[in-house]
Design a protein around this motif. Structure first.
Motif, PDB file in Angstrom:
ATOM      1  N   ALA A 183      50.834  49.274  30.896  1.00  0.00           N
ATOM      2  CA  ALA A 183      50.096  48.099  30.573  1.00  0.00           C
ATOM      3  C   ALA A 183      49.089  48.582  29.445  1.00  0.00           C
ATOM      4  N   LEU A 184      48.451  49.755  29.528  1.00  0.00           N
ATOM      5  CA  LEU A 184      47.627  50.299  28.774  1.00  0.00           C
ATOM      6  C   LEU A 184      48.349  50.847  27.314  1.00  0.00           C
ATOM      7  N   GLU A 185      49.483  51.032  27.502  1.00  0.00           N
ATOM      8  CA  GLU A 185      50.138  51.655  26.125  1.00  0.00           C
ATOM      9  C   GLU A 185      50.544  50.229  25.441  1.00  0.00           C
ATOM     10  N   GLU A 186      51.157  49.349  26.258  1.00  0.00           N
ATOM     11  CA  GLU A 186      51.448  48.130  25.791  1.00  0.00           C
ATOM     12  C   GLU A 186      50.128  47.243  24.937  1.00  0.00           C
ATOM     13  N   LEU A 187      48.997  47.334  25.506  1.00  0.00           N
ATOM     14  CA  LEU A 187      47.860  46.631  25.039  1.00  0.00           C
ATOM     15  C   LEU A 187      47.096  47.758  24.309  1.00  0.00           C
ATOM     16  N   ASP A 188      47.166  48.692  24.083  1.00  0.00           N
ATOM     17  CA  ASP A 188      46.657  49.561  23.140  1.00  0.00           C
ATOM     18  C   ASP A 188      45.262  49.935  23.520  1.00  0.00           C
ATOM     19  N   LEU A 189      45.121  50.153  24.903  1.00  0.00           N
ATOM     20  CA  LEU A 189      43.809  50.410  25.193  1.00  0.00           C
ATOM     21  C   LEU A 189      43.622  51.723  25.897  1.00  0.00           C
ATOM     22  N   HIS A 190      42.353  52.431  25.734  1.00  0.00           N
ATOM     23  CA  HIS A 190      42.115  54.014  26.005  1.00  0.00           C
ATOM     24  C   HIS A 190      41.045  54.113  26.985  1.00  0.00           C
ATOM     25  N   PRO A 191      41.244  53.988  28.308  1.00  0.00           N
ATOM     26  CA  PRO A 191      39.961  53.975  29.198  1.00  0.00           C
ATOM     27  C   PRO A 191      39.261  55.374  29.194  1.00  0.00           C
ATOM     28  N   VAL A 192      37.944  55.315  29.434  1.00  0.00           N
ATOM     29  CA  VAL A 192      37.077  56.689  29.283  1.00  0.00           C
ATOM     30  C   VAL A 192      36.705  56.709  30.818  1.00  0.00           C
ATOM     31  N   SER A 193      36.997  55.971  31.580  1.00  0.00           N
ATOM     32  CA  SER A 193      36.400  55.892  33.241  1.00  0.00           C
ATOM     33  C   SER A 193      37.666  55.745  33.949  1.00  0.00           C
ATOM     34  N   ARG A 194      37.636  56.063  35.145  1.00  0.00           N
ATOM     35  CA  ARG A 194      38.559  55.806  36.285  1.00  0.00           C
ATOM     36  C   ARG A 194      38.805  54.231  36.462  1.00  0.00           C
ATOM     37  N   PRO A 195      39.919  53.710  36.188  1.00  0.00           N
ATOM     38  CA  PRO A 195      39.991  52.121  36.427  1.00  0.00           C
ATOM     39  C   PRO A 195      39.822  51.758  37.642  1.00  0.00           C
ATOM     40  N   GLU A 196      38.721  50.579  37.749  1.00  0.00           N
ATOM     41  CA  GLU A 196      38.896  50.309  39.283  1.00  0.00           C
ATOM     42  C   GLU A 196      39.752  49.173  39.731  1.00  0.00           C
ATOM     43  N   MET A 197      40.704  49.215  40.697  1.00  0.00           N
ATOM     44  CA  MET A 197      41.834  48.388  40.624  1.00  0.00           C
ATOM     45  C   MET A 197      41.372  47.328  41.687  1.00  0.00           C
ATOM     46  N   GLU A 198      41.924  46.186  41.493  1.00  0.00           N
ATOM     47  CA  GLU A 198      41.791  45.149  42.292  1.00  0.00           C
ATOM     48  C   GLU A 198      43.135  44.497  42.530  1.00  0.00           C
ATOM     49  N   VAL A 199      43.579  44.156  44.031  1.00  0.00           N
ATOM     50  CA  VAL A 199      44.736  43.701  44.228  1.00  0.00           C
ATOM     51  C   VAL A 199      44.506  41.960  44.337  1.00  0.00           C
ATOM     52  N   VAL A 200      45.176  41.280  43.287  1.00  0.00           N
ATOM     53  CA  VAL A 200      44.936  39.861  43.505  1.00  0.00           C
ATOM     54  C   VAL A 200      46.142  39.274  44.402  1.00  0.00           C
ATOM     55  N   SER A 201      47.192  39.685  44.403  1.00  0.00           N
ATOM     56  CA  SER A 201      48.258  39.145  45.444  1.00  0.00           C
ATOM     57  C   SER A 201      49.316  40.316  45.480  1.00  0.00           C
ATOM     58  N   PHE A 202      49.889  40.597  46.763  1.00  0.00           N
ATOM     59  CA  PHE A 202      50.981  41.262  46.980  1.00  0.00           C
ATOM     60  C   PHE A 202      51.503  40.855  48.403  1.00  0.00           C
ATOM     61  N   GLY A 203      52.995  40.961  48.176  1.00  0.00           N
ATOM     62  CA  GLY A 203      53.843  40.331  49.462  1.00  0.00           C
ATOM     63  C   GLY A 203      55.289  40.831  48.998  1.00  0.00           C
ATOM     64  N   GLU A 204      55.941  41.132  50.148  1.00  0.00           N
ATOM     65  CA  GLU A 204      57.388  41.549  50.087  1.00  0.00           C
ATOM     66  C   GLU A 204      58.099  40.572  49.421  1.00  0.00           C
ATOM     67  N   HIS A 205      57.719  39.137  49.263  1.00  0.00           N
ATOM     68  CA  HIS A 205      58.231  38.036  48.856  1.00  0.00           C
ATOM     69  C   HIS A 205      57.663  37.319  47.848  1.00  0.00           C
ATOM     70  N   ASP A 206      56.603  37.821  47.184  1.00  0.00           N
ATOM     71  CA  ASP A 206      55.739  37.416  46.135  1.00  0.00           C
ATOM     72  C   ASP A 206      55.693  38.377  45.008  1.00  0.00           C
ATOM     73  N   PRO A 207      55.084  37.768  43.928  1.00  0.00           N
ATOM     74  CA  PRO A 207      54.913  38.793  42.727  1.00  0.00           C
ATOM     75  C   PRO A 207      53.605  39.640  43.195  1.00  0.00           C
ATOM     76  N   PHE A 208      53.343  40.766  42.478  1.00  0.00           N
ATOM     77  CA  PHE A 208      52.433  41.665  42.657  1.00  0.00           C
ATOM     78  C   PHE A 208      51.674  41.634  41.603  1.00  0.00           C
ATOM     79  N   VAL A 209      50.329  41.173  41.883  1.00  0.00           N
ATOM     80  CA  VAL A 209      49.466  40.951  40.562  1.00  0.00           C
ATOM     81  C   VAL A 209      48.164  41.789  40.979  1.00  0.00           C
TER      82      VAL A 209
END
Length: 297
Positions: free
Chosen positions: A83-109
């Motif tokens: 995603a970072l390469e595709e969007l041409d973004l270069h973080p200078v801090s550790r990304p803060e991750m947030e799970v929006v949705s996740f399930g065995e039969h659902d998309p992972f956002v």
């Protein structure tokens, strides 16, 4: 929804960004299945061939959540750099991750928030001074600790005397024509029935997992087990792929020293960056400050 992974910038500031990654259901299911197969190839459960352990057996032994969490983490490790390469973004801090949705039969956002550097001119670095502690030398205690880890890697299961199952005991159980070893613990809805039982007893398990799945089975307590550690000697070193114990110790010392030198280099680079940043003039800082003050007013 598209069957391709989707990347988008949901928030863009002058010195920060938030992106959202959406992994389609098909790829989520494939990663979960891959995780189960990897475990099935690596673990050993009596009564099953490596690589052919049913998912239900793995769930009962390790818990279903461990496989879902590992699959989720692997998807993040895979698609965040893309995603970072595709969007041409270069973080200078550790990304803060947030799970929006996740399930065995659902998309992972999931979302990732991180800082970015504005375009600035570097200040003069001549005469810049930093202070970093030297790399810590490798001690005999460090080597002994690593040897103990290798010792546990080559441990084998053996019989243990005793009649009653206690909390945390390793128990050899049978169910029909299948047999395997489990750790008795009151924290597990399946295994807590073993605590307090005796060798030779048959325990009725009738409970519900955290996922809501009912579990019913009869477990015969065939015996108690224990880990038998090999001696730390030349034979152990040869099992680990070295000519002898001294050669293994030398390799351990070399690896620890190399890791600490790499960490020291990272600390030096980080201190240099901090020193440079302290001398930078960020025109955006005043803009951000004025924007925050306006919101307060």
């Amino acid at each position: 929804m598209s069957k391709h992974v989707e990347y988008q910038i949901t928030e863009r500031q002058e010195i920060a960004a938030t992106i959202e990654v959406s992994v389609p259901t098909e790829q989520v299911a494939r990663q979960i299945e891959k995780t189960y197969k990897e475990y099935a190839r690596e673990v050993s459960i009596p009564g099953f061939r490596r690589g052919n352990i049913p998912r239900a057996v793995l769930d009962h032994r390790f818990g279903r959540d461990i496989f879902l969490e590992e699959a989720r983490d692997e998807l993040q490790r895979t698609f965040l750099p893309m995603a970072l390469e595709e969007l041409d973004l270069h973080p200078v801090s550790r990304p803060e991750m947030e799970v929006v949705s996740f399930g065995e039969h659902d998309p992972f956002v999931f979302r990732a928030r991180f800082d970015t550097l504005p375009a600035v001119s570097l200040p003069q670095t001549e005469g810049l001074q930093i202070s970093v502690s030297p790399a810590r030398p490798v001690s005999d205690e460090d080597v002994d600790e690593a040897l103990q880890e290798i010792q546990h890697q080559f441990a084998v299961l053996g019989e243990r005397e005793g009649e009653r199952v206690g909390e945390g005991d390793l128990v050899h159980v049978k169910s029909g024509d299948q047999a395997w070893d489990v750790r008795a613990t009151a924290e597990s809805p399946v295994l807590r029935s073993l605590v307090g039982a005796r060798v030779g007893d048959t325990v009725e398990v009738d409970d519900t997992l955290e996922s809501g799945e009912p579990v019913q089975m009869r477990l015969e307590i065939a015996g108690l087990r224990q880990l038998i550690l090999p001696e730390i000697n030349d034979e152990l070193a040869k099992d680990a792929g070295y000519e002898g114990l001294e050669a293994l110790k030398e390799e351990i010392q070399s690896q620890i020293a190399r890791r600490r030198e790499e960490l020291h280099d990272q600390q030096v680079n980080g201190a240099l960056l901090d020193a440079v940043l302290q001398n930078l003039e960020f025109p955006l800082r005043s803009k951000v400050r004025r924007h925050s003050e306006a919101e307060i007013e």
